[in-house]
Design a protein around this motif. Sequence first.
Motif, PDB file in Angstrom:
ATOM      1  N   ILE A 273       0.834  -1.202   0.000  1.00 34.66           N
ATOM      2  CA  ILE A 273       0.000   0.000   0.000  1.00 34.66           C
ATOM      3  C   ILE A 273       0.864   1.245   0.000  1.00 34.66           C
TER       4      ILE A 273
ATOM      5  N   GLN B 147       3.857   1.552  -1.138  1.00 32.76           N
ATOM      6  CA  GLN B 147       4.503   1.676  -2.440  1.00 32.76           C
ATOM      7  C   GLN B 147       3.519   2.174  -3.503  1.00 32.76           C
ATOM      8  N   ALA B 148       2.265   1.707  -3.442  1.00 29.34           N
ATOM      9  CA  ALA B 148       1.260   2.166  -4.409  1.00 29.34           C
ATOM     10  C   ALA B 148       0.986   3.644  -4.249  1.00 29.34           C
TER      11      ALA B 148
ATOM     12  N   PRO C  78       5.236   5.476  -5.061  1.00 28.18           N
ATOM     13  CA  PRO C  78       6.216   4.557  -5.644  1.00 28.18           C
ATOM     14  C   PRO C  78       7.614   5.131  -5.701  1.00 28.18           C
TER      15      PRO C  78
ATOM     16  N   THR D 150      -5.304   7.941 -11.310  1.00 30.32           N
ATOM     17  CA  THR D 150      -4.185   6.996 -11.241  1.00 30.32           C
ATOM     18  C   THR D 150      -3.846   6.582  -9.805  1.00 30.32           C
ATOM     19  N   SER D 151      -3.157   7.437  -9.085  1.00 34.31           N
ATOM     20  CA  SER D 151      -2.588   7.059  -7.788  1.00 34.31           C
ATOM     21  C   SER D 151      -3.632   6.684  -6.749  1.00 34.31           C
TER      22      SER D 151
ATOM     23  N   PRO E 239      -6.880   5.564  -7.011  1.00 33.35           N
ATOM     24  CA  PRO E 239      -7.522   4.244  -7.177  1.00 33.35           C
ATOM     25  C   PRO E 239      -6.596   3.082  -6.828  1.00 33.35           C
ATOM     26  N   ARG E 240      -5.313   3.181  -7.200  1.00 30.49           N
ATOM     27  CA  ARG E 240      -4.374   2.093  -6.873  1.00 30.49           C
ATOM     28  C   ARG E 240      -4.285   1.890  -5.372  1.00 30.49           C
ATOM     29  N   LEU E 241      -4.346   2.978  -4.632  1.00 28.60           N
ATOM     30  CA  LEU E 241      -4.220   2.896  -3.181  1.00 28.60           C
ATOM     31  C   LEU E 241      -5.523   2.470  -2.516  1.00 28.60           C
TER      32      LEU E 241
ATOM     33  N   ASP F 160      -8.601   1.219  -3.899  1.00 32.26           N
ATOM     34  CA  ASP F 160      -9.441   0.096  -4.351  1.00 32.26           C
ATOM     35  C   ASP F 160      -9.327  -1.138  -3.452  1.00 32.26           C
TER      36      ASP F 160
END
Length: 393
Positions: free
Chosen positions: A111, A113-114, A117, A337-338, A340-342, A344
């Motif tokens: 998490i 890193q997401a 990064p 981008t960032s 949603p990666r974190l 979701d």
Amino acid sequence: MHSITADASLEHRIHLELPAARGGDQAAYGRIVRLSQNATTAIALAITRDVQASQDIAQEAYLKAWQQLGRLQNTTSFLPWLRQITRNLARDHLRGRRERLVAGETAELAIAQAADPDGCPMQRIVDDETGRVAADLISELPDESREVLLLYYREGGNSKQVAALLGLSDAAVRKRLSRARRSLREDLIARFREFAESSAPGTAFTLLVTAGLATFAKPAAAGTLAGVAAGSAFGGGVAGKAALGSAGAIGAAGAGLLFGGLTMWLCRTMIARYAETEAERRAILRLYDRWFVGGGVVALIVMLPVGFFVQRGVLPSVWAAAGGIALMAIFNHPLLTSLPRLMDPLLARDAARDPRGAARRALAYRLMFGSSGLIITNLGVLGSMLILFLRNA
């Protein structure tokens, strides 16, 4: 009539501001916040041992007190009442944190890193160590002495002022101070003092709380708030108001700034609640502060002066349009981008545990951060640019 001593003046000044605050005077309540914020944050910090959480809790306490201030019959009971609200919220925070399941170390690292990064591992180590040192310093003290010692250093070593703010006698404060000093090694006293002073809330805290009052106050005239709705969605909070300044509505931009500050704080608090570990929480707040708080500051620094000069014909309207488009890009990037990666995986975890409650929370999340929020935000910025061109046609 007896005179008010210098040491009792702070409590007296709070009581003098209360009648106007109860009548809806936000400036008066802001002065009360400024006078008492060291105490509320110290109370929350003594319980949570987390500086950021303590300030979030104190902000929530002030907003809750503002909503219910009209029910307060006796102004002398304001400080005890505010202290109790703060303690209850702090204990609720701890209770909620204990009830959460602790994720594994691998999930924490993924998490973090997401969210960041390119982040510096060394900085994360420093952040972790700072938090641990703060918690360890507070834990060294007896429970009853934590609030007193924190507030004593934040109030410049004035024990009578501490007594007034915490509802204690001066003798009781001195006794607890003495016990606290005996509990800490001599080398830790200086470190604790530095920690207490450096973690104290500043002017930004007062402004943020005052901004939040607008949500519960009577609405202003339609002309003043003509463009607030355009930026009320997340991301449009500050940027939308700054863009409206470009349209010549400097008053609307000022009102929108206050509303936008509240919007950003509420959104920040909302997404942080999805975290179950300290690593998750730091990852979320790091991403949020970098893109959205930082983007809001850029919007203020750039767009308000641009709006001022466009309004006076010094700059062409295209400058404001270009600034609005740039701000759209700043806020759209993390939303697409960032974030949603974190988020979701956290949303999915929430849905698996509590499908019914998660559905309501997910709806609010989508309105703020999802496609709906993105559309509303962009329409707000585009609408403000359309107003700009119509006014300057």
